[in-house]
Design a protein around this motif. Structure first.
Motif, PDB file in Angstrom:
ATOM      1  N   LEU A 209       6.813  -9.733 -23.615  1.00  0.00           N
ATOM      2  CA  LEU A 209       6.897  -9.734 -21.950  1.00  0.00           C
ATOM      3  C   LEU A 209       5.333  -9.218 -21.527  1.00  0.00           C
ATOM      4  CD1 LEU A 209       9.951  -8.054 -20.168  1.00  0.00           C
ATOM      5  CD2 LEU A 209       7.527  -7.995 -19.153  1.00  0.00           C
ATOM      6  N   ILE A 210       5.089  -9.931 -20.757  1.00  0.00           N
ATOM      7  CA  ILE A 210       3.639  -9.517 -20.059  1.00  0.00           C
ATOM      8  C   ILE A 210       4.115  -9.259 -18.577  1.00  0.00           C
ATOM      9  CG2 ILE A 210       1.408  -9.990 -19.336  1.00  0.00           C
ATOM     10  CD1 ILE A 210       1.502 -12.243 -21.761  1.00  0.00           C
ATOM     11  N   LEU A 211       3.730  -7.923 -18.014  1.00  0.00           N
ATOM     12  CA  LEU A 211       4.103  -7.370 -16.705  1.00  0.00           C
ATOM     13  C   LEU A 211       2.765  -7.407 -16.094  1.00  0.00           C
ATOM     14  CD1 LEU A 211       6.071  -6.310 -14.444  1.00  0.00           C
ATOM     15  CD2 LEU A 211       5.580  -4.154 -15.648  1.00  0.00           C
ATOM     16  N   LEU A 212       2.476  -7.925 -15.040  1.00  0.00           N
ATOM     17  CA  LEU A 212       1.469  -7.703 -14.296  1.00  0.00           C
ATOM     18  C   LEU A 212       1.820  -7.155 -12.826  1.00  0.00           C
ATOM     19  CD1 LEU A 212      -1.709  -9.766 -13.998  1.00  0.00           C
ATOM     20  CD2 LEU A 212      -0.758  -9.216 -11.922  1.00  0.00           C
ATOM     21  N   SER A 213       0.954  -6.241 -12.365  1.00  0.00           N
ATOM     22  CA  SER A 213       1.554  -5.547 -11.141  1.00  0.00           C
ATOM     23  C   SER A 213       0.398  -4.695 -10.378  1.00  0.00           C
ATOM     24  CB  SER A 213       2.768  -4.737 -11.341  1.00  0.00           C
ATOM     25  OG  SER A 213       3.128  -4.104  -9.814  1.00  0.00           O
ATOM     26  N   ASP A 214       0.434  -4.616  -9.338  1.00  0.00           N
ATOM     27  CA  ASP A 214      -0.622  -3.722  -8.625  1.00  0.00           C
ATOM     28  C   ASP A 214      -0.088  -2.259  -7.583  1.00  0.00           C
ATOM     29  OD1 ASP A 214       0.396  -4.731  -6.357  1.00  0.00           O
ATOM     30  OD2 ASP A 214      -1.464  -5.279  -5.421  1.00  0.00           O
ATOM     31  N   GLY A 215       1.191  -2.115  -7.891  1.00  0.00           N
ATOM     32  CA  GLY A 215       1.967  -1.264  -7.291  1.00  0.00           C
ATOM     33  C   GLY A 215       2.881  -0.433  -7.989  1.00  0.00           C
ATOM     34  N   ASP A 216       3.394   0.606  -7.689  1.00  0.00           N
ATOM     35  CA  ASP A 216       4.475   1.547  -8.184  1.00  0.00           C
ATOM     36  C   ASP A 216       5.741   0.831  -7.684  1.00  0.00           C
ATOM     37  OD1 ASP A 216       2.411   3.384  -8.635  1.00  0.00           O
ATOM     38  OD2 ASP A 216       2.351   4.235  -6.719  1.00  0.00           O
ATOM     39  N   ASN A 217       6.856   1.231  -8.538  1.00  0.00           N
ATOM     40  CA  ASN A 217       8.234   0.664  -8.290  1.00  0.00           C
ATOM     41  C   ASN A 217       8.720   1.347  -6.868  1.00  0.00           C
ATOM     42  OD1 ASN A 217      10.434  -0.560  -9.382  1.00  0.00           O
ATOM     43  ND2 ASN A 217      11.369   1.556  -9.122  1.00  0.00           N
ATOM     44  N   THR A 218       8.869   0.585  -6.021  1.00  0.00           N
ATOM     45  CA  THR A 218       9.272   0.890  -4.737  1.00  0.00           C
ATOM     46  C   THR A 218      10.507   0.192  -4.099  1.00  0.00           C
ATOM     47  OG1 THR A 218       7.872  -0.588  -3.507  1.00  0.00           O
ATOM     48  CG2 THR A 218       6.994   1.580  -3.838  1.00  0.00           C
ATOM     49  N   ALA A 219      11.151  -0.621  -5.029  1.00  0.00           N
ATOM     50  CA  ALA A 219      12.356  -1.239  -4.574  1.00  0.00           C
ATOM     51  C   ALA A 219      13.356  -1.590  -5.826  1.00  0.00           C
ATOM     52  CB  ALA A 219      11.894  -2.831  -3.926  1.00  0.00           C
ATOM     53  N   GLY A 220      14.436  -2.195  -5.655  1.00  0.00           N
ATOM     54  CA  GLY A 220      15.282  -2.537  -6.737  1.00  0.00           C
ATOM     55  C   GLY A 220      16.241  -1.409  -6.922  1.00  0.00           C
ATOM     56  N   ASN A 221      17.277  -1.844  -7.810  1.00  0.00           N
ATOM     57  CA  ASN A 221      18.180  -0.717  -8.084  1.00  0.00           C
ATOM     58  C   ASN A 221      18.337  -0.441  -9.461  1.00  0.00           C
ATOM     59  OD1 ASN A 221      19.244  -2.924  -8.890  1.00  0.00           O
ATOM     60  ND2 ASN A 221      21.086  -3.255  -7.614  1.00  0.00           N
ATOM     61  N   ILE A 222      17.103  -0.770 -10.189  1.00  0.00           N
ATOM     62  CA  ILE A 222      17.009  -0.465 -11.579  1.00  0.00           C
ATOM     63  C   ILE A 222      15.660   0.046 -11.900  1.00  0.00           C
ATOM     64  CG2 ILE A 222      16.826  -1.607 -14.066  1.00  0.00           C
ATOM     65  CD1 ILE A 222      18.446  -3.756 -13.085  1.00  0.00           C
ATOM     66  N   ASP A 223      15.871   1.237 -12.748  1.00  0.00           N
ATOM     67  CA  ASP A 223      14.816   2.095 -12.971  1.00  0.00           C
ATOM     68  C   ASP A 223      13.810   1.526 -13.990  1.00  0.00           C
ATOM     69  OD1 ASP A 223      13.173   4.822 -13.212  1.00  0.00           O
ATOM     70  OD2 ASP A 223      14.149   4.607 -15.387  1.00  0.00           O
ATOM     71  N   PRO A 259     -14.596  -8.105   7.771  1.00  0.00           N
ATOM     72  CA  PRO A 259     -13.456  -7.494   6.537  1.00  0.00           C
ATOM     73  C   PRO A 259     -12.984  -6.114   6.965  1.00  0.00           C
ATOM     74  CG  PRO A 259     -15.446  -8.302   5.664  1.00  0.00           C
ATOM     75  CD  PRO A 259     -15.986  -8.160   7.369  1.00  0.00           C
ATOM     76  N   ARG A 260     -11.614  -6.096   6.690  1.00  0.00           N
ATOM     77  CA  ARG A 260     -10.721  -5.071   6.995  1.00  0.00           C
ATOM     78  C   ARG A 260     -10.549  -4.095   5.826  1.00  0.00           C
ATOM     79  NH1 ARG A 260      -5.354  -4.033   7.523  1.00  0.00           N
ATOM     80  NH2 ARG A 260      -4.735  -6.260   7.635  1.00  0.00           N
ATOM     81  N   TYR A 261     -10.646  -3.033   5.543  1.00  0.00           N
ATOM     82  CA  TYR A 261     -10.592  -2.407   4.468  1.00  0.00           C
ATOM     83  C   TYR A 261      -9.409  -1.187   4.479  1.00  0.00           C
ATOM     84  CZ  TYR A 261     -15.295  -3.924   2.735  1.00  0.00           C
ATOM     85  OH  TYR A 261     -16.326  -4.665   2.532  1.00  0.00           O
ATOM     86  N   VAL A 262      -8.844  -1.145   3.382  1.00  0.00           N
ATOM     87  CA  VAL A 262      -7.585  -0.446   3.217  1.00  0.00           C
ATOM     88  C   VAL A 262      -7.791   0.574   1.926  1.00  0.00           C
ATOM     89  CG1 VAL A 262      -5.957  -1.848   4.522  1.00  0.00           C
ATOM     90  CG2 VAL A 262      -6.345  -1.997   1.868  1.00  0.00           C
ATOM     91  N   GLU A 263      -7.231   1.760   1.988  1.00  0.00           N
ATOM     92  CA  GLU A 263      -7.137   2.564   0.728  1.00  0.00           C
ATOM     93  C   GLU A 263      -6.015   2.179  -0.069  1.00  0.00           C
ATOM     94  OE1 GLU A 263      -9.020   5.729  -1.129  1.00  0.00           O
ATOM     95  OE2 GLU A 263      -9.380   5.201   0.841  1.00  0.00           O
ATOM     96  N   ASN A 264      -6.658   2.022  -1.362  1.00  0.00           N
ATOM     97  CA  ASN A 264      -5.607   1.601  -2.686  1.00  0.00           C
ATOM     98  C   ASN A 264      -5.664   2.611  -3.463  1.00  0.00           C
ATOM     99  OD1 ASN A 264      -4.258  -0.791  -3.931  1.00  0.00           O
ATOM    100  ND2 ASN A 264      -5.685  -0.308  -5.445  1.00  0.00           N
ATOM    101  N   THR A 265      -4.474   2.686  -3.736  1.00  0.00           N
ATOM    102  CA  THR A 265      -4.238   3.923  -4.973  1.00  0.00           C
ATOM    103  C   THR A 265      -2.998   3.237  -6.054  1.00  0.00           C
ATOM    104  OG1 THR A 265      -2.523   5.204  -3.915  1.00  0.00           O
ATOM    105  CG2 THR A 265      -4.886   5.876  -3.732  1.00  0.00           C
ATOM    106  N   LEU A 266      -2.931   3.657  -7.334  1.00  0.00           N
ATOM    107  CA  LEU A 266      -2.051   3.204  -8.196  1.00  0.00           C
ATOM    108  C   LEU A 266      -1.753   4.385  -9.165  1.00  0.00           C
ATOM    109  CD1 LEU A 266       0.002   0.835  -9.367  1.00  0.00           C
ATOM    110  CD2 LEU A 266      -2.288  -0.086 -10.644  1.00  0.00           C
ATOM    111  N   ASP A 267      -0.448   4.708  -9.426  1.00  0.00           N
ATOM    112  CA  ASP A 267       0.011   5.670 -10.354  1.00  0.00           C
ATOM    113  C   ASP A 267       0.123   4.760 -11.559  1.00  0.00           C
ATOM    114  OD1 ASP A 267       1.090   7.505 -11.920  1.00  0.00           O
ATOM    115  OD2 ASP A 267       2.827   8.107 -10.608  1.00  0.00           O
ATOM    116  N   GLU A 268      -0.527   4.924 -12.664  1.00  0.00           N
ATOM    117  CA  GLU A 268      -0.496   4.341 -13.843  1.00  0.00           C
ATOM    118  C   GLU A 268       0.554   4.841 -14.864  1.00  0.00           C
ATOM    119  OE1 GLU A 268      -4.267   4.633 -15.673  1.00  0.00           O
ATOM    120  OE2 GLU A 268      -5.233   3.375 -13.962  1.00  0.00           O
TER     121      GLU A 268
END
Length: 346
Positions: A209-223, A259-268
């Motif tokens: 299984l290859i999981l590619l994501s750019d964010g933290d878990n913020t939705a869904g009902n499964i941990d 170009p509009r810039y936003v702050e990006n963070t990711l908890d690994e």
């Protein structure tokens, strides 16, 4: 494949036909060179030591008789006979080889984040399009593996079941867009559960299984951690890829087209723990080149052994040239045993 030409066809002597053969014993052709040298030496010796009878003739009595040229017919026929025998000894063949490749195969589920943040443009043209291109290249490098596709944002669903139809799979990858799922957010746990559901009934010796994501878990009902443990129970190896740069990143344009810039963070933390539970690797990539290297590394780590079986269908054609040699041998005997030889010797 056997030729449809009969043995007495002159096509057996065309240059293209001779070039098309595989020669089992080509060293026999050197014998022709030896025979030519022997005949040349014999001709020179005979010319040097042949007895001559001086006869005085006037110029008008010296005439050229075309029949005299027939004396070279027997040697030519003999040399042709030897040449055909040598050709037969060299064993002309045609070989039709078929190679059948196969492997036990690996089942792989690619799980790609399509949340709104995947529109960020620190990858060109954005994170999602870069991921789609790298995913297509990854598929192109596989052989007989079954690959499936899951997409997720606020929800997760299976975009493609496990398949070895890579053309169909690429069409599913091409059609990935941000509009496929209405709910916003990043449901990593749900994505893992959907991908696990696709892989759990697989009887493949290797499930990835290859999981590619750019964010933290913020939705869904499964941990996510619970989902990762469920995948590990089905012996599924998990690779996680965190995509995106930290800090200010370009995201769209302002009213003036700038170009509009936003702050990006990711908890690994979650992605690292998921990879650890799944006995895989965690990767952090900040540009497309790094993403390509990661997929390349996963590609090399998860290669099934490719085996091949070769089938050879070989047809011999030496009998064709042997028959021709017999024909010319008979002709040579006729010229040696009839009035032609006597006439030529006088």
């Amino acid at each position: 494949m056997e030729s449809t030409n009969p043995w007495f066809s002159v096509n057996w002597f065309t240059w293209s036909k001779l070039q098309s053969f595989d020669w089992e014993q080509p060293l026999w052709f050197y014998l022709l060179l030896v025979i030519l040298i022997v005949l040349l030496i014999r001709g020179l010796v005979m010319a040097r030591f042949r007895q001559r009878l001086p006869i005085a003739l006037t110029k008008k009595d010296i005439k050229s008789d075309p029949v005299s040229y027939l004396r070279i017919v027997p040697p030519i026929l003999f040399f042709i006979t030897i040449s055909l025998l040598v050709t037969a000894l060299a064993r002309p063949q045609s070989t039709n080889e078929q190679v059948e490749q196969w492997s036990e195969g690996i089942d792989i589920m690619m799980t790609i984040d399509i949340s709104e943040s995947m529109q960020i443009e620190d990858f060109r043209p954005n994170r999602l399009e870069a991921a789609k291109e790298v995913a297509r290249n990854f598929v192109a490098g596989r052989f007989q593996d079954r690959i499936g596709l899951v997409v997720f944002s606020g929800d997760a669903f299976s975009r493609s079941p496990l398949t070895s139809d890579y053309e169909l799979l690429n069409s599913y990858i091409d059609d990935i867009s941000f509009d496929l799922i209405e709910n916003r957010g990043t449901a990593i746990g749900s994505a893992l559960a959907v991908a696990t559901n696709r892989l759990r009934e697989s009887d493949s010796k290797s499930k990835v299984l290859i999981l590619l994501s750019d964010g933290d878990n913020t939705a869904g009902n499964i941990d996510p951690i619970t989902a990762a443990k469920l995948a590990q129970a089905y012996d599924i190896k998990i690779y996680t890829i965190a995509i995106g740069k930290e800090g200010k990143v370009p995201f769209g344009t302002d009213f003036f087209g700038r170009p509009r810039y936003v702050e990006n963070t990711l908890d690994e933390t979650n992605l690292r723990e998921i990879a650890k539970i799944g006995r895989g690797n965690f990767y952090r990539v900040s540009d497309k080149e790094a993403l390509e290297q990661v997929f390349g590394e996963i590609d090399s780590l998860e290669k099934a052994e490719i085996k091949e079986t070769r089938y050879k269908d070989t047809t011999d054609y030496y009998s064709i040239y042997l028959r021709w040699a017999m024909v010319f041998f008979v002709l040579w005997l006729l010229t040696k045993s009839t009035f032609v030889t006597s006439a030529l010797s006088d």
